[in-house]
Scaffold this motif. Structure first.
Motif, PDB file in Angstrom:
ATOM      1  N   HIS A  11      -7.688  -6.371  -5.618  1.00 53.14           N
ATOM      2  CA  HIS A  11      -7.816  -5.158  -4.804  1.00 53.14           C
ATOM      3  C   HIS A  11      -7.053  -4.129  -5.340  1.00 53.14           C
ATOM      4  N   VAL A  12      -7.415  -2.849  -5.179  1.00 53.37           N
ATOM      5  CA  VAL A  12      -6.509  -1.703  -5.522  1.00 53.37           C
ATOM      6  C   VAL A  12      -5.079  -1.736  -5.197  1.00 53.37           C
ATOM      7  N   ASP A  13      -4.028  -1.570  -6.202  1.00 55.17           N
ATOM      8  CA  ASP A  13      -2.769  -1.614  -5.988  1.00 55.17           C
ATOM      9  C   ASP A  13      -1.852  -3.015  -5.657  1.00 55.17           C
ATOM     10  N   HIS A  14      -2.918  -3.704  -6.012  1.00 57.46           N
ATOM     11  CA  HIS A  14      -2.363  -5.343  -5.797  1.00 57.46           C
ATOM     12  C   HIS A  14      -1.391  -5.746  -7.236  1.00 57.46           C
ATOM     13  N   GLY A  15      -1.536  -4.782  -8.350  1.00 54.85           N
ATOM     14  CA  GLY A  15      -0.564  -4.882  -9.270  1.00 54.85           C
ATOM     15  C   GLY A  15      -0.945  -5.169 -10.715  1.00 54.85           C
ATOM     16  N   LYS A  16      -2.568  -5.130 -10.901  1.00 56.82           N
ATOM     17  CA  LYS A  16      -3.003  -5.324 -11.920  1.00 56.82           C
ATOM     18  C   LYS A  16      -2.240  -4.821 -13.386  1.00 56.82           C
ATOM     19  N   THR A  17      -2.229  -3.358 -13.136  1.00 52.58           N
ATOM     20  CA  THR A  17      -1.603  -2.725 -14.347  1.00 52.58           C
ATOM     21  C   THR A  17       0.011  -3.196 -14.826  1.00 52.58           C
ATOM     22  N   THR A  18       0.755  -3.340 -13.653  1.00 53.31           N
ATOM     23  CA  THR A  18       1.965  -3.734 -13.889  1.00 53.31           C
ATOM     24  C   THR A  18       2.299  -5.294 -14.446  1.00 53.31           C
ATOM     25  N   THR A  53      -0.951   5.002 -13.938  1.00 54.50           N
ATOM     26  CA  THR A  53      -0.976   3.717 -14.108  1.00 54.50           C
ATOM     27  C   THR A  53      -2.102   3.310 -14.371  1.00 54.50           C
ATOM     28  N   ASN A 126       0.773 -12.441  -5.932  1.00 54.80           N
ATOM     29  CA  ASN A 126       1.381 -11.411  -6.741  1.00 54.80           C
ATOM     30  C   ASN A 126       2.386 -10.854  -5.644  1.00 54.80           C
ATOM     31  N   LYS A 127       3.394 -10.065  -6.259  1.00 54.13           N
ATOM     32  CA  LYS A 127       4.435  -9.422  -5.488  1.00 54.13           C
ATOM     33  C   LYS A 127       5.078 -10.308  -4.373  1.00 54.13           C
ATOM     34  N   ASP A 129       8.028 -10.955  -4.154  1.00 51.31           N
ATOM     35  CA  ASP A 129       9.418 -10.339  -3.925  1.00 51.31           C
ATOM     36  C   ASP A 129       9.387  -9.547  -2.930  1.00 51.31           C
ATOM     37  N   ARG A 130       8.004  -9.119  -2.560  1.00 52.05           N
ATOM     38  CA  ARG A 130       8.287  -8.350  -1.234  1.00 52.05           C
ATOM     39  C   ARG A 130       8.636  -8.716   0.011  1.00 52.05           C
ATOM     40  N   SER A 164       5.950 -12.263  -9.617  1.00 50.95           N
ATOM     41  CA  SER A 164       6.349 -10.502  -9.014  1.00 50.95           C
ATOM     42  C   SER A 164       6.193  -9.918 -10.485  1.00 50.95           C
ATOM     43  N   GLY A 165       5.138  -9.124 -10.468  1.00 51.55           N
ATOM     44  CA  GLY A 165       4.722  -8.478 -11.695  1.00 51.55           C
ATOM     45  C   GLY A 165       5.932  -7.243 -11.875  1.00 51.55           C
ATOM     46  N   LEU A 166       6.535  -6.683 -10.826  1.00 49.95           N
ATOM     47  CA  LEU A 166       7.535  -5.930 -10.983  1.00 49.95           C
ATOM     48  C   LEU A 166       8.679  -6.325 -11.494  1.00 49.95           C
TER      49      LEU A 166
HETATM   50  P1  GDP Z   1      -3.270  -1.829  -9.702  1.00 52.57           P
HETATM   51  O1  GDP Z   1      -3.594  -0.616  -9.096  1.00 52.57           O
HETATM   52  O2  GDP Z   1      -3.475  -3.106  -9.309  1.00 52.57           O
HETATM   53  O3  GDP Z   1      -2.964  -1.695 -11.283  1.00 52.57           O
HETATM   54  O4  GDP Z   1      -1.555  -1.717  -9.254  1.00 52.57           O
HETATM   55  P2  GDP Z   1      -0.101  -1.335 -10.211  1.00 52.57           P
HETATM   56  O5  GDP Z   1       0.226  -2.154 -11.042  1.00 52.57           O
HETATM   57  O6  GDP Z   1      -0.188   0.031 -10.516  1.00 52.57           O
HETATM   58  O7  GDP Z   1       0.729  -1.500  -8.983  1.00 52.57           O
HETATM   59  C1  GDP Z   1       0.539  -0.820  -7.574  1.00 52.57           C
HETATM   60  C2  GDP Z   1       1.999  -0.535  -6.859  1.00 52.57           C
HETATM   61  O8  GDP Z   1       2.541  -1.896  -6.601  1.00 52.57           O
HETATM   62  C3  GDP Z   1       3.171   0.013  -7.616  1.00 52.57           C
HETATM   63  O9  GDP Z   1       3.703   1.042  -7.056  1.00 52.57           O
HETATM   64  C4  GDP Z   1       4.099  -0.861  -8.528  1.00 52.57           C
HETATM   65  O10 GDP Z   1       5.101  -0.668  -8.911  1.00 52.57           O
HETATM   66  C5  GDP Z   1       3.696  -1.963  -7.275  1.00 52.57           C
HETATM   67  N1  GDP Z   1       3.999  -3.179  -7.594  1.00 52.57           N
HETATM   68  C6  GDP Z   1       3.304  -4.172  -8.784  1.00 52.57           C
HETATM   69  N2  GDP Z   1       3.632  -5.399  -8.998  1.00 52.57           N
HETATM   70  C7  GDP Z   1       4.587  -5.495  -7.953  1.00 52.57           C
HETATM   71  C8  GDP Z   1       5.441  -6.525  -7.617  1.00 52.57           C
HETATM   72  O11 GDP Z   1       5.241  -7.650  -8.023  1.00 52.57           O
HETATM   73  N3  GDP Z   1       6.246  -6.424  -6.418  1.00 52.57           N
HETATM   74  C9  GDP Z   1       6.373  -5.263  -5.720  1.00 52.57           C
HETATM   75  N4  GDP Z   1       7.272  -5.327  -4.807  1.00 52.57           N
HETATM   76  N5  GDP Z   1       5.726  -4.081  -5.957  1.00 52.57           N
HETATM   77  C10 GDP Z   1       4.782  -4.291  -7.203  1.00 52.57           C
END
Ligand code: GDP
Length: 309
Positions: A11-18, A53, A126-127, A129-130, A164-166
């Motif tokens: 889903h969008v923002d779930h952290g693919k790019t990171t 991103t 993923n995430k 750490d949240r 935790s991709g972050l």
């Molecule tokens: P994409 O839309 O799937 O490509 O998602 P992004 O990689 O752009 O990440 C969307 C948001 O989630 C950004 O603000 C990232 O910093 C944040 N994010 C990505 N991975 C993590 C993670 O592992 N932990 C947390 N807390 N935030 C994350």
């Protein structure tokens, strides 16, 4: 070099790019001889500074002597045809789910396409750490979704990783203090995803599944080499959608390296490459050796026009 082809779905923002950026960094750390990746990460940092991103359509990671091609997948239902074509090129998917948000509509949409394509998914929670991340609940939701979507026995045995991709950390177990750098994800891809047909001796067969552009060569077809190999300046035949034949000369071949494209002289079976030389190349056509015209099955094309990069 052995190849693995996967799509990353979420889903969008779930952290693919990171996550892909961290996997790139990890592969670079693993193999310090990969000077290319320095450049890759630099250009990406510039994108970051601009606040962009956007994940490249295809990225490649070199890890432990494997080339892992990672295809980004649009999550939106409007791109159903594109998602299906991507699923056709890969042998497995990496499904990312945010441990706080859990399963979302686009998680369902893209997983459905992957399961229909009989692909083996690797799940990354993923995430983790949240704050308020609920790992158990998320894993349960994912199992329920697989069952609801009619996953077969094999698909239901999906491996689960926690990340935790972050923070650039991943683990085989949910316990947070067991997390290490990203190797568990890369090792699982190598171990679980089948290798594509790497028979480079057979005759050349290629099918563009996406269209790409660059200023230098114009329109290119991104696709998988289903068999054989191809070199720049080779004469090949395009089998058009209406069955007519058109011979053309391969002008350039690009392979992904990190987030960039590098020009290569020859590309081999199993790899996903961009090919230039036919100014009006279209998704779903078959490119083959002259005189060996054997069309690949047609691909599903339901968008009015193909996306532009
Ligand atoms: P994409 O839309 O799937 O490509 O998602 P992004 O990689 O752009 O990440 C969307 C948001 O989630 C950004 O603000 C990232 O910093 C944040 N994010 C990505 N991975 C993590 C993670 O592992 N932990 C947390 N807390 N935030 C994350």
């Amino acid at each position: 070099m052995d190849i693995r082809n996967i799509a990353i779905i979420a889903h969008v923002d779930h952290g693919k790019t990171t996550l892909v950026n961290q996997l790139l960094k990890e592969s670079e750390r693993y193999d310090e001889h990969q000077q290319m990746n320095d450049r890759v990460l630099d250009s990406n940092d510039i994108e970051r500074e601009r606040g962009i991103t956007i994940l490249a359509k295809n990225t490649a990671i070199i890890y432990k002597n494997y080339r892992i091609n990672i295809l980004d997948t649009p999550g939106h239902a409007d791109f159903g045809g594109e998602v299906e074509r991507i699923m056709h090129m890969v042998d497995g998917v990496l499904l990312l789910v945010d441990a706080f948000e859990g399963v979302m509509p686009q998680t369902r949409f893209v997983l459905k396409k992957a399961l229909e394509a009989k692909l083996l998914p690797i799940v990354v929670v993923n995430k983790v750490d949240r704050q308020f991340a609920d790992i158990d609940k998320t894993v349960n939701e994912i199992y329920d979704l697989f069952i609801d979507l009619g996953a077969d026995e094999h698909q239901l045995e999906f491996p689960v990783l926690y990340a935790s991709g972050l923070q650039g950390l991943a683990s085989y177990v949910p316990t947070l203090n067991e997390h290490i750098r990203m190797e568990p994800i890369l090792d699982t891809i190598i171990k679980e995803i089948p290798q594509p047909n790497q028979d480079s001796e057979a005759s050349f067969l290629f099918q563009p599944a996406l269209v790409d552009y660059n200023d230098y060569v114009g329109r290119m077809g991104i696709g998988k080499i289903y068999s054989g190999s191809v070199s720049a300046n080779d004469m090949v035949t395009c089998i058009r959608m209406d069955g007519s034949l058109l011979d053309f000369r391969i002008q350039k071949i690009y392979q992904s390296m990190g987030l960039e494209k590098i020009e290569v002289e020859t590309a081999y079976s199993g790899d996903i490459v961009s090919i230039a030389g036919l100014p009006d190349i279209h998704v779903g056509e078959t490119i083959c050796e002259v005189g060996k015209t054997e069309a690949l099955p047609h691909l599903h094309i339901d968008e009015p026009t193909v996306q532009i990069t």
